[in-house]
Design an enzyme around this catalytic site. Sequence first.
Site, PDB file in Angstrom:
ATOM      1  N   HIS A 141      28.843  39.382  52.794  1.00  0.00           N
ATOM      2  CA  HIS A 141      29.750  40.472  53.154  1.00  0.00           C
ATOM      3  C   HIS A 141      29.455  41.642  52.211  1.00  0.00           C
ATOM      4  O   HIS A 141      29.029  41.427  51.078  1.00  0.00           O
ATOM      5  CB  HIS A 141      31.183  39.958  52.948  1.00  0.00           C
ATOM      6  CG  HIS A 141      32.247  40.886  53.416  1.00  0.00           C
ATOM      7  ND1 HIS A 141      32.700  41.943  52.669  1.00  0.00           N
ATOM      8  CD2 HIS A 141      32.992  40.895  54.559  1.00  0.00           C
ATOM      9  CE1 HIS A 141      33.668  42.560  53.325  1.00  0.00           C
ATOM     10  NE2 HIS A 141      33.863  41.951  54.473  1.00  0.00           N
ATOM     11  N   ASP A 218      31.796  33.222  47.012  1.00  0.00           N
ATOM     12  CA  ASP A 218      32.766  34.025  47.753  1.00  0.00           C
ATOM     13  C   ASP A 218      33.438  33.075  48.746  1.00  0.00           C
ATOM     14  O   ASP A 218      32.838  32.681  49.751  1.00  0.00           O
ATOM     15  CB  ASP A 218      32.015  35.161  48.458  1.00  0.00           C
ATOM     16  CG  ASP A 218      32.894  35.925  49.433  1.00  0.00           C
ATOM     17  OD1 ASP A 218      34.040  35.499  49.694  1.00  0.00           O
ATOM     18  OD2 ASP A 218      32.418  36.953  49.954  1.00  0.00           O
ATOM     19  N   GLN A 221      36.109  33.022  53.377  1.00  0.00           N
ATOM     20  CA  GLN A 221      36.162  32.371  54.694  1.00  0.00           C
ATOM     21  C   GLN A 221      36.209  30.851  54.589  1.00  0.00           C
ATOM     22  O   GLN A 221      36.095  30.157  55.602  1.00  0.00           O
ATOM     23  CB  GLN A 221      34.946  32.781  55.534  1.00  0.00           C
ATOM     24  CG  GLN A 221      34.871  34.269  55.826  1.00  0.00           C
ATOM     25  CD  GLN A 221      35.998  34.750  56.742  1.00  0.00           C
ATOM     26  OE1 GLN A 221      36.680  33.955  57.405  1.00  0.00           O
ATOM     27  NE2 GLN A 221      36.206  36.060  56.782  1.00  0.00           N
ATOM     28  N   LYS A 244      43.778  35.689  54.168  1.00  0.00           N
ATOM     29  CA  LYS A 244      42.984  34.845  55.071  1.00  0.00           C
ATOM     30  C   LYS A 244      43.419  33.385  54.983  1.00  0.00           C
ATOM     31  O   LYS A 244      42.862  32.503  55.609  1.00  0.00           O
ATOM     32  CB  LYS A 244      41.494  34.972  54.738  1.00  0.00           C
ATOM     33  CG  LYS A 244      40.942  36.383  54.995  1.00  0.00           C
ATOM     34  CD  LYS A 244      39.449  36.403  54.828  1.00  0.00           C
ATOM     35  CE  LYS A 244      38.882  37.786  54.590  1.00  0.00           C
ATOM     36  NZ  LYS A 244      38.819  38.640  55.764  1.00  0.00           N
ATOM     37  N   CYS A 382      31.190  43.971  58.417  1.00  0.00           N
ATOM     38  CA  CYS A 382      30.845  44.278  57.009  1.00  0.00           C
ATOM     39  C   CYS A 382      29.660  43.437  56.549  1.00  0.00           C
ATOM     40  O   CYS A 382      29.603  42.992  55.387  1.00  0.00           O
ATOM     41  CB  CYS A 382      32.045  44.088  56.087  1.00  0.00           C
ATOM     42  SG  CYS A 382      33.438  45.129  56.492  1.00  0.00           S
TER      43      CYS A 382
HETATM   44  N1  C6P Z   1      36.069  39.758  55.907  1.00  0.00           N
HETATM   45  C1  C6P Z   1      36.212  39.943  58.315  1.00  0.00           C
HETATM   46  O1  C6P Z   1      36.714  40.358  59.369  1.00  0.00           O
HETATM   47  P1  C6P Z   1      38.998  41.287  51.383  1.00  0.00           P
HETATM   48  O2  C6P Z   1      38.882  42.483  52.285  1.00  0.00           O
HETATM   49  O3  C6P Z   1      38.812  41.658  49.944  1.00  0.00           O
HETATM   50  O4  C6P Z   1      40.215  40.478  51.642  1.00  0.00           O
HETATM   51  O5  C6P Z   1      37.794  40.301  51.778  1.00  0.00           O
HETATM   52  C2  C6P Z   1      36.484  40.756  51.779  1.00  0.00           C
HETATM   53  C3  C6P Z   1      35.566  39.680  52.261  1.00  0.00           C
HETATM   54  C4  C6P Z   1      34.671  39.113  51.373  1.00  0.00           C
HETATM   55  N2  C6P Z   1      33.873  38.104  51.740  1.00  0.00           N
HETATM   56  C5  C6P Z   1      33.900  37.601  52.973  1.00  0.00           C
HETATM   57  C6  C6P Z   1      33.005  36.454  53.316  1.00  0.00           C
HETATM   58  C7  C6P Z   1      34.773  38.136  53.931  1.00  0.00           C
HETATM   59  O6  C6P Z   1      34.789  37.623  55.156  1.00  0.00           O
HETATM   60  C8  C6P Z   1      35.608  39.218  53.584  1.00  0.00           C
HETATM   61  C9  C6P Z   1      36.508  39.866  54.588  1.00  0.00           C
HETATM   62  C10 C6P Z   1      36.876  40.268  57.003  1.00  0.00           C
HETATM   63  O7  C6P Z   1      35.198  39.255  58.319  1.00  0.00           O
HETATM   64  C11 C6P Z   1      37.180  41.717  56.898  1.00  0.00           C
HETATM   65  S1  C6P Z   1      35.729  42.707  56.817  1.00  0.00           S
END
Ligand code: C6P
Length: 427
Positions: A141, A218, A221, A244, A382
Site C-alpha cells: 500500500h 503492515d 488487512q 478495519k 493505493c
Molecule cells: N487500505 C483500502 O481500501 P489507514 O488509512 O492508515 O487506516 O490504512 C492504510 C493502509 C495500509 N496498509 C494496507 C495494507 C491497507 O490496506 C491500508 C488501507 C484501504 O484498501 C484504504 S486505501
Amino acid sequence: METDWGIATKENNMVHSAAAYDVERNRADFPVLSRKVRGKPLVYLDNAATTQKPKAVIDRLTEYYTSENANIHRGVHYLSEVATAAYEEARAKVQRFLHAVKPQEIVFVRGTTEAINLVANSYGRLNVEEGDEVILSVMEHHSNIVPWQILCQEKGAQLRVVPVADDGELILEAYEKLLGPRTKLVAITHVSNALGTINPVREIIGLAHGKGIPVLLDGAQAVAHMPVDVLALDCDFYSFSGHKLFGPTGIGVLYGKAALLDAMLPYQGGGDMIRSVSFEKAAYNDLPFKFEAGTPNIAGAIGLGAAIDYVQRIGLDRAAAHEHELLHYATTKLCAVQGLQLVGSARQKTGILSFVLDGLHPHDVGTVLDMDGVAIRAGHHCTMPLMERFGVPATARASLALYNNREDVDALVRAIHKAIEVLRRPT
Ligand code: C6P
C-alpha cells in the site's frame, strides 16, 4: 497451533463457545447492515476500505462520552482516573490480542499510516544511512512505500522491491537475493489489500533475521481476518488500523519490540511524551508514552478495545474459516461471469476479490453496482505500482468480512451481470 503463514490459533483468540458459526446472528450485531441504500438492502462488500461497527462498539463510545469523558494521565479528579484506566485497559487488550510481551510495546497512533511513518521517521532516521537499503514488495500500500521513499531520498538510501508472480504471490527466491549487508529493514504487508494474498511472513521474517535484519509487518488487512501472534512470528514491528477491525476511525496501533522502541527517538513532541522540559532540553517519558504526544484518541482506543472484545467473542479462527468458505463460493461464481478476470489467485488468500471486466472501467462498474445497493471499491486501492505490475489502471474490489453471507455474494454477481448489460448497451 501455528501455520507457516503466521496464523496462530491461541487461547486468547478462542474465548468463543464451540457453537456453530452463526453469520445471521453476527449480521444482527451491525445496525447499519439492516438499512437500505438507494431503496435497496445494503450489500456491504467494501470491508478492506473500512469495516462496519457492531452495536457493542457504538454503545461503548456512547457510554464513554456519556459518563466517562476526561483527559487522561493528567487529572487528579475521578473522571480522569476512570478515563485513564479505560484507555490503559484498551492497551492491555491490544497487547493480549497481539500476544505482545507487555503493554509498553503497544503504541496508540491514528492508524496504520501513522504507525509506519513513526517507524520510518524514528527507527529509519536513526538506522538508515547513505547507500543503505530498505526492502519492500510490489504489493505494498502507498502507506508502506511513501514513508520509506521520503526516508531514502533524505538519506541517499535505496528501496529494493520484491517482485510478485502472476498469481499474486511474492517471489521468495528474489526476496532472499535482495537481503544483503546494506539492508537495514524489511517492510512487508501481512495481507495485500488489492490481491488478498496472505504473505508467508514467518518465512520472510526468518530469512531476514538470519541476517540480523528487522522486519515490519503492515497488518492493516490481516487483524480482522485471522489471529495474529507477534511473539510467535517474532516480527519487530506490526501495525494495524482500528477501523478495519470493526473499531473506530482515527485509532491504530504500532507494536514494537521494547528494546527497539526504547532505542528510538520520539516521532512527535508535545504533552505526555515528556518527563521534564526546560528551554535547554527535554527528558522523554517511558514507553509507550514517549510516542504518544498530545491528547490521544481516548474514545477511539476504548472503542478499539470493545472491538477486540467483540471479535474474540466471535472467534477470529472461526470467522476466518467462514470467510474462506465464502471466498471459495464467490470465486467460483465470479469466474463463471463471462469477460471477468480475477486479479490475485494466491494459494493463501483472505476474502478479497479484485476483478476487471472486459472493456469496462472499474469505476463505471462500481457506480452501477451502487445503484443496486452493492458497495464495493473501484480504483488503484493505493497500490499504483501493483496495478502497473498487473497492467491495469484499476480494479473493482469486493472484500468480505465476518458478517457477509452467500446472499451478499449472489447480489454482487446479479449486480455485475446488470452492469455488463447496462454498460455494454449501445447508446
Ligand atoms: N487500505 C483500502 O481500501 P489507514 O488509512 O492508515 O487506516 O490504512 C492504510 C493502509 C495500509 N496498509 C494496507 C495494507 C491497507 O490496506 C491500508 C488501507 C484501504 O484498501 C484504504 S486505501
